[in-house]
Scaffold this motif. Structure first.
Motif, PDB file in Angstrom:
ATOM      1  N   LEU A 531      -4.582   6.543  10.988  1.00 38.35           N
ATOM      2  CA  LEU A 531      -3.882   5.572  10.160  1.00 38.35           C
ATOM      3  C   LEU A 531      -3.779   6.099   8.733  1.00 38.35           C
ATOM      4  CD1 LEU A 531      -4.146   1.758  10.193  1.00 38.35           C
ATOM      5  CD2 LEU A 531      -4.630   2.930   8.034  1.00 38.35           C
ATOM      6  N   LEU A 532      -2.561   6.031   8.188  1.00 38.40           N
ATOM      7  CA  LEU A 532      -2.274   6.430   6.812  1.00 38.40           C
ATOM      8  C   LEU A 532      -1.800   5.185   6.087  1.00 38.40           C
ATOM      9  CD1 LEU A 532      -0.245   9.672   7.674  1.00 38.40           C
ATOM     10  CD2 LEU A 532      -2.729   9.413   7.464  1.00 38.40           C
ATOM     11  N   ALA A 533      -2.654   4.611   5.267  1.00 35.07           N
ATOM     12  CA  ALA A 533      -2.359   3.326   4.635  1.00 35.07           C
ATOM     13  C   ALA A 533      -1.438   3.520   3.432  1.00 35.07           C
ATOM     14  CB  ALA A 533      -3.651   2.635   4.214  1.00 35.07           C
ATOM     15  N   TRP A 534      -0.806   2.416   3.033  1.00 36.58           N
ATOM     16  CA  TRP A 534       0.056   2.414   1.850  1.00 36.58           C
ATOM     17  C   TRP A 534      -0.713   1.766   0.705  1.00 36.58           C
ATOM     18  CZ3 TRP A 534       4.470   4.976   1.329  1.00 36.58           C
ATOM     19  CH2 TRP A 534       5.216   4.754   0.172  1.00 36.58           C
ATOM     20  N   CYS A 535      -1.017   2.503  -0.344  1.00 35.38           N
ATOM     21  CA  CYS A 535      -0.756   3.902  -0.587  1.00 35.38           C
ATOM     22  C   CYS A 535      -1.815   4.397  -1.559  1.00 35.38           C
ATOM     23  CB  CYS A 535       0.647   4.111  -1.151  1.00 35.38           C
ATOM     24  SG  CYS A 535       0.941   3.240  -2.702  1.00 35.38           S
ATOM     25  N   ALA A 536      -1.757   5.674  -1.946  1.00 37.84           N
ATOM     26  CA  ALA A 536      -2.787   6.251  -2.810  1.00 37.84           C
ATOM     27  C   ALA A 536      -2.667   5.764  -4.248  1.00 37.84           C
ATOM     28  CB  ALA A 536      -2.704   7.774  -2.760  1.00 37.84           C
ATOM     29  N   GLY A 554      -1.152   0.838  -4.865  1.00 37.06           N
ATOM     30  CA  GLY A 554      -2.094   1.937  -4.763  1.00 37.06           C
ATOM     31  C   GLY A 554      -3.537   1.484  -4.769  1.00 37.06           C
ATOM     32  N   VAL A 555      -4.386   2.273  -4.096  1.00 38.75           N
ATOM     33  CA  VAL A 555      -5.825   2.039  -4.232  1.00 38.75           C
ATOM     34  C   VAL A 555      -6.321   2.627  -5.551  1.00 38.75           C
ATOM     35  CG1 VAL A 555      -6.158   1.976  -1.739  1.00 38.75           C
ATOM     36  CG2 VAL A 555      -6.525   4.134  -2.958  1.00 38.75           C
ATOM     37  N   SER A 556      -5.501   3.482  -6.160  1.00 37.78           N
ATOM     38  CA  SER A 556      -5.684   3.919  -7.543  1.00 37.78           C
ATOM     39  C   SER A 556      -4.421   3.563  -8.307  1.00 37.78           C
ATOM     40  CB  SER A 556      -5.921   5.430  -7.626  1.00 37.78           C
ATOM     41  OG  SER A 556      -7.114   5.803  -6.961  1.00 37.78           O
ATOM     42  N   ASP A 557      -4.530   3.442  -9.619  1.00 42.46           N
ATOM     43  CA  ASP A 557      -3.356   3.043 -10.387  1.00 42.46           C
ATOM     44  C   ASP A 557      -2.444   4.236 -10.637  1.00 42.46           C
ATOM     45  OD1 ASP A 557      -4.422   4.482 -12.528  1.00 42.46           O
ATOM     46  OD2 ASP A 557      -5.204   2.708 -13.548  1.00 42.46           O
ATOM     47  N   ILE A 558      -1.382   4.035 -11.398  1.00 37.52           N
ATOM     48  CA  ILE A 558      -0.412   5.102 -11.638  1.00 37.52           C
ATOM     49  C   ILE A 558      -1.021   6.240 -12.451  1.00 37.52           C
ATOM     50  CG2 ILE A 558       0.568   4.159 -13.776  1.00 37.52           C
ATOM     51  CD1 ILE A 558       3.352   4.914 -12.633  1.00 37.52           C
ATOM     52  N   PHE A 559      -2.119   5.950 -13.182  1.00 37.49           N
ATOM     53  CA  PHE A 559      -2.830   6.977 -13.933  1.00 37.49           C
ATOM     54  C   PHE A 559      -3.820   7.745 -13.056  1.00 37.49           C
ATOM     55  CE2 PHE A 559      -2.095   3.311 -16.808  1.00 37.49           C
ATOM     56  CZ  PHE A 559      -1.236   3.908 -17.724  1.00 37.49           C
ATOM     57  N   ARG A 560      -3.910   7.389 -11.777  1.00 35.64           N
ATOM     58  CA  ARG A 560      -4.852   7.981 -10.817  1.00 35.64           C
ATOM     59  C   ARG A 560      -6.282   7.534 -11.082  1.00 35.64           C
ATOM     60  NH1 ARG A 560       0.458   9.040 -10.212  1.00 35.64           N
ATOM     61  NH2 ARG A 560       0.848  10.778  -8.781  1.00 35.64           N
TER      62      ARG A 560
END
Length: 777
Positions: A531-536, A554-560
Motif C-alpha cells: 500500500l502506497l498512501a496519499w501522500c508524503a 501530506g504526512v509532512s508539510d510542504i517544507f518537508r
C-alpha cells in the motif's frame, strides 16, 4: 528572495559570462544523463525575461533581461497562494558561451516546463514538448568565439501535451500546479564524432548461479569495431565481456557474475558497468552506467524481492517545493528520498504523476527505496496528438530510467483515466518492448476498470478512496487472479478536508490513525502486494479540496517537516536500527491543547513505555495491538490526565529486549521555549547548482516542535549566496515551523549565515560553509 532563483548582479554577470565553457571536463552521471565526457553544467550566467520579438537573435538588446541561475522558476512564489496566471506565458532564457569551431557540440535539458524551443545563434534547432523528461539537441554551427544559446519556454496551459487539458477550464482541473521554467539541470559539451547514445544493462537470471548481464548498446552512427564491458562492484571487477559491432546497435551478454551481491531494500548493492567502444586501438567513446542485480515480482500472493515476500510500505511523492516550484537542485531532490527511506521507513515511493528528477531516482537506488514511475497525466486522455505525445512519454521515461534497480514497475496508464483500453495496450506493449524486465501498471479510480490479465498492464493498481468521512476505515479486497497494489488511499477524502499542524488535536490524530489502519489492513492479507498512501508531502493545487492553493494531505508539510501522522511511519523500524518514541499529541497547555488526556496515543517501536510526570512515576502505556493486529509495531495508549493549572514535564522511557533504549522529555512550560534554525547540510559547493534546506522552528527546551506557537519570524542572510524563500514566516499559519533554502553563488567560497528572529523566542543562527568546486563551471 522568494520564487525566482538566485539572480546575479549585471556587473557580476558581465564579468563572468565570457568564460570558455567547452574545455572543462566533467564526469558523466551514473545513468544516461550525460551528453559526453567534455561537459559543463549550464547552471549560471543565463539572462531571463518575458518573450519579446527578436529575443532569439544574437544581437538582441539584453538590457532588460535579468541574470539568473538554473534550475529556475519564471515567477516569484511563496509557500501558498500560487497563481497559475503568473507563469502562463512565453519566456526567454539566453546563454552566451565560447565555443571552438569544427567540433561536435550537444546540449541537454533535463526538464523544461512545459514546451521549449532551442535556438543557436538565431537558428531554431529543436522544439520539445512536455515538462517532465529530458531532451538532447545537437548544436550545428557553433563558432569560435561568442555563441548565443536562446531557449524559449512556453508555460501556457493551452498546450496539447500531457497532463495539460487545453480545452478545459484551466490548470485547476488537475490536482497539481506546474510552474514554468528551466527547472532541472542543463549541460552543454563537445562530444565524440561517434557516440554511445544509450546503454541498457539488464540483469538476467538473477536468482540462479548463472546470472548474467545483457547489454544493449546504441550509437548515433554506424560503428565498425569492438565494444567491451567491465562489470564492477565496490571498486572490484567481477566480470567482463566483449562483442564486435558493425552497425548502430549491438547486444551481448556478460557472464561469470555468480559473485555479485544482490541489490535489496536493506542492502542496495550497486554495480558500475564501464562500456567502451573502439575502432582498432582508438577509443571512440566510453560510458559508465549504474545498475543493480535484483529480482522483483508482483504475484497474486504478494510482491517478492529476490525470492522473499516483501509487503510494500510507502507513500506518493509530488516534486513541488515552496518558493521554487520544482526548481531546486539535485541535493534537495535527493533529500526527499532520504526522508522517505530513512525517516519515514518507506520501502516504496510512487512518483505521482510524472517522471521525476534523475537525482531523486539515483538516491532511491543508493538508499534501497523501490519506485513506481509513471507517465505524465491526471484523470484525462486527450486527442490524437495528445495520445501520440503520451506514447513518446512512455518511450522517454523507460529509456531514461531503465537502468535504475529501484524502479520495479512502469505506470503506463494515465492516473485515474479509465476507458481507453486500445491506447493502454499500445503504451503497455511499448514499455515491455523497451524493457522486458519490469511489470506495467496504472492507477485506477475504479477497481473494475481496465483489462489486466494478458491485457494492457500486468498489475492491478487501485486508488482506494472507498472509505469516506464518518465511516469506519476500510479497503476493497484484492481482485482475484491478478497482482494487486493499493496506489493511493486516505488523502483528504477519508477524513478531514485538510491536515495541518494548526488544526485541532483530534484532526491531527485522525490522520495518523487512518494511515496506520490502512497499512494494518494491507498487512493482514498476503494478496495485497502493499500500500502506497496519499501522500508524503503537502503540495500546491487548485483542485477540489485544496485550501488556499495547497492540498494538506501530506504526512509532512510542504517544507518537508513532519506532522503527527509522520510519527506512525517513523515508528515502523527495528529498534536496533533506531528507537522511536513519538507522542501523537502536543504536550502543551493552552486553550486548544491541555496536555494529553486519557487514552493518548504514543507511536513507538519499543516493547514497553514507562511514563513520568516531573520525574515521578505516572504508570505504563498499554499496547494498542488489538486495534492494529498486523502492524509490526503498533502504537501505545497512555492515560495522561493533568490537574488544571499544572504544567508538568513529561518523560517517556522506552524499553526493548528488556533494556532502556530511549528516554525522551517534553516540557509543559512555554517560558523556556526557544527558536531553532538548523540546516540539513553543514557544507555546500560554490558551483551554482547546490542548495540546502534550513528548518526554522519553535521548540521546547528538549527540542520538540511547539506547533501552537504563533508570531512572525524574520530572516536575514549574509554571505555568498541567496535565500530561496520568504524573509518573513508566519508561525501562526505554518504551525510553529517552516523552512527556507540557501543557495550559494558560483565561484565564491565563504560562509552563509542565516539569522532568524522571533519577538518572544529570541534569535537563532544557521551557518553553512561554502567551498570552491573546481570540477564544475
Amino acid at each position: 528572495m522568494s520564487g525566482q532563483q538566485p539572480r546575479l548582479s549585471r556587473r557580476g554577470f558581465l564579468a563572468a559570462s565570457g568564460v570558455a565553457l567547452l574545455g572543462a571536463a566533467v564526469a558523466g552521471s551514473a545513468g544516461n544523463a550525460a551528453p559526453g565526457p567534455d561537459t559543463v553544467h549550464l547552471g549560471d550566467f543565463w539572462l531571463f525575461g518575458r518573450y519579446d520579438d527578436g529575443c532569439t537573435e544574437p544581437g538582441f538588446d539584453e538590457l532588460d533581461l535579468s541574470p539568473v541561475q538554473l534550475p529556475h522558476c519564471v515567477t516569484p512564489l511563496s509557500w501558498t497562494g500560487w497563481d497559475p496566471a503568473s507563469w502562463q506565458d512565453r519566456w526567454i532564457y539566453r546563454r552566451h558561451f565560447t565555443g571552438s569551431a569544427g567540433e561536435r557540440h550537444l546540449a541537454r535539458f533535463d526538464g523544461v516546463m512545459t514546451d521549449a524551443e532551442v535556438h543557436l545563434n538565431g537558428r531554431l534547432v529543436v522544439t520539445h514538448h512536455g515538462g517532465y523528461l529530458p531532451f538532447e539537441v545537437e548544436l550545428p554551427g557553433v563558432v569560435a568565439g561568442d555563441n548565443v544559446l536562446a531557449v524559449v519556454v512556453d508555460g501556457r496551459w493551452a498546450l496539447d501535451v500531457p497532463p495539460n487539458l487545453p480545452r478545459s477550464a484551466g490548470p485547476s482541473v488537475i490536482d497539481f500546479y506546474q510552474p514554468a521554467g528551466i527547472y532541472r539541470q542543463a549541460t552543454i559539451g563537445a562530444v565524440p564524432r561517434i557516440r554511445l547514445t544509450d546503454v541498457f544493462a539488464r540483469p538476467a537470471d538473477v536468482l540462479s548461479p548463472g546470472r548474467s548481464l545483457h547489454l544493449t548498446c546504441t550509437f548515433d552512427a554506424p560503428v565498425l569495431g569492438q565494444v567491451t564491458a567491465s562489470v564492477r562492484q565496490a571498486g572490484r571487477e567481477l566480470a567482463h565481456g566483449a562483442a564486435p559491432v558493425g552497425g548502430k546497435t549491438v547486444e551481448f551478454d556478460v557472464g561469470g557474475l555468480d559473485a555479485v551481491r544482490l541489490w535489496d531494500v536493506e542492502d542496495p548493492a550497486l554495480c558500475d558497468v564501464v562500456v567502451t567502444v573502439r575502432s582498432g586501438p582508438r577509443v571512440l567513446d566510453q560510458r559508465v552506467v549504474r545498475t543493480g542485480f535484483r529480482d522483483a515480482r508482483f504475484t497474486t500472493e504478494g510482491f517478492f524481492l529476490n525470492g522473499r515476500r516483501l509487503k510494500l510500505f510507502g507513500l506518493n511523492r509530488h516534486q513541488w517545493y515552496p518558493f521554487a516550484g520544482g526548481a531546486l537542485p539535485d541535493r534537495v531532490q535527493r533529500r526527499d528520498a532520504e526522508i522517505l527511506r530513512r525517516e519515514l521507513n518507506c520501502t516504496m515511493v510512487r512518483c505521482s504523476h510524472y517522471p521525476q528528477s534523475s537525482a531523486f531516482l539515483d538516491a532511491c537506488d543508493e538508499l534501497g527505496l523501490l519506485v513506481w514511475e509513471e507517465i505524465p497525466g491526471w484523470g484525462h486522455v486527450g486527442d490524437d496528438a495528445w495520445q501520440r505525445q503520451n506514447l513518446a512519454d512512455v518511450a522517454g521515461m523507460v529509456v531514461r530510467d531503465r537502468n535504475h534497480p529501484s524502479i520495479v514497475v512502469w505506470g503506463t496508464r494515465v492516473n485515474e483515466a479509465n476507458g481507453t483500453t486500445a491506447m493502454y495496450q499500445r503504451t503497455g506493449r511499448l514499455a515491455r518492448q523497451l524493457d522486458p524486465s519490469r511489470s506495467t501498471s496504472g492507477a485506477l479510480a475504479s477497481p473494475t476498470g481496465g483489462r489486466y490479465a494478458g491485457g494492457d498492464v500486468e498489475v492491478l493498481a487501485y486508488n482506494d478512496y472507498t472509505a469516506r468521512r464518518g465511516a469506519p476505515f476500510q479497503l476493497r479486497p484484492p481482485r482475484p487472479g491478478v497482482p494487486y497494489l493499493v496506489t493511493e488511499t486516505i488523502g483528504t477524502l477519508a477524513g478531514a478536508r485538510a491536515y495541518r499542524r494548526t488544526d485541532a488535536p483530534a484532526t491531527r490524530q485522525q490522520q495518523a490513525e487512518l494511515h496506520a489502519k490502512a497499512h494494518d489492513l494491507a498487512a493482514a492479507d498476503d494478496r495485497y502486494c502493499g500500500l502506497l498512501a496519499w501522500c508524503a508531502f503537502d503540495y500546491p493545487s487548485g483542485w477540489q479540496r485544496a485550501v488556499g492553493g495547497v492540498k494538506y494531505a501530506g504526512v509532512s508539510d510542504i517544507f518537508r517537516i513532519p506532522k503527527p501522522a509522520a510519527a506512525f511511519y517513523a515508528s515502523q523500524v527495528d529498534p536496533g536500527v533506531r528507537a522511536v518514541v513519538e507522542p501523537g499529541f502536543a504536550w502543551d497547555f493552552t486553550d486548544r491543547a491541555a496536555g494529553a488526556g486519557p487514552g493518548a496515543t504514543i507511536w513507538s517501536n519499543c516493547d514497553r513505555l514507562l511514563l513520568f510526570l516531573d520525574d515521578r512515576p505516572a504508570g505504563e502505556a498499554r499496547s494498542r495491538r488489538g486495534d492494529f493486529p498486523h502492524l509490526r509495531y503498533p502504537p501505545f495508549a497512555a492515560d495522561l490526565v493533568v490537574p488544571k493549572g499544572r504544567r508538568p514535564q513529561l518523560r517517556i522511557d522506552g524499553y526493548a529486549g528488556g533494556r532502556l533504549v530511549l528516554s525522551r522529555r517534553f516540557s509543559g512550560d512555554r517560558g523556556t521555549d526557544v527558536l531553532s534554525c538548523v540546516p540539513d547540510d553543514p557544507e555546500l559547493r560554490a558551483d551554482g547548482a547546490d542548495a540546502t534546506r534550513v528548518v526554522i522552528a519553535a521548540r521546547d527546551r528538549f527540542g520538540t516542535l511547539r506547533a501552537g506557537t504563533a508570531g512572525v519570524v524574520t530572516l536575514e542572510l549574509s554571505g555568498p549566496g541567496d535565500l530561496v524563500g520568504d524573509t518573513t514566516l508566519d508561525f501562526g499559519a505554518t504551525g510553529g515551523a517552516a523552512a527556507v533554502w540557501l543557495r550559494p553563488f558560483t565561484g565564491r567560497p565563504g560562509t552563509l549565515t542565516l539569522t532568524a528572529r522571533h519577538r518572544t523566542l529570541g534569535s537563532a543562527t544557521a551557518t553553512v560553509r561554502v567551498t570552491s568546486d573546481s570540477t564544475r563551471s
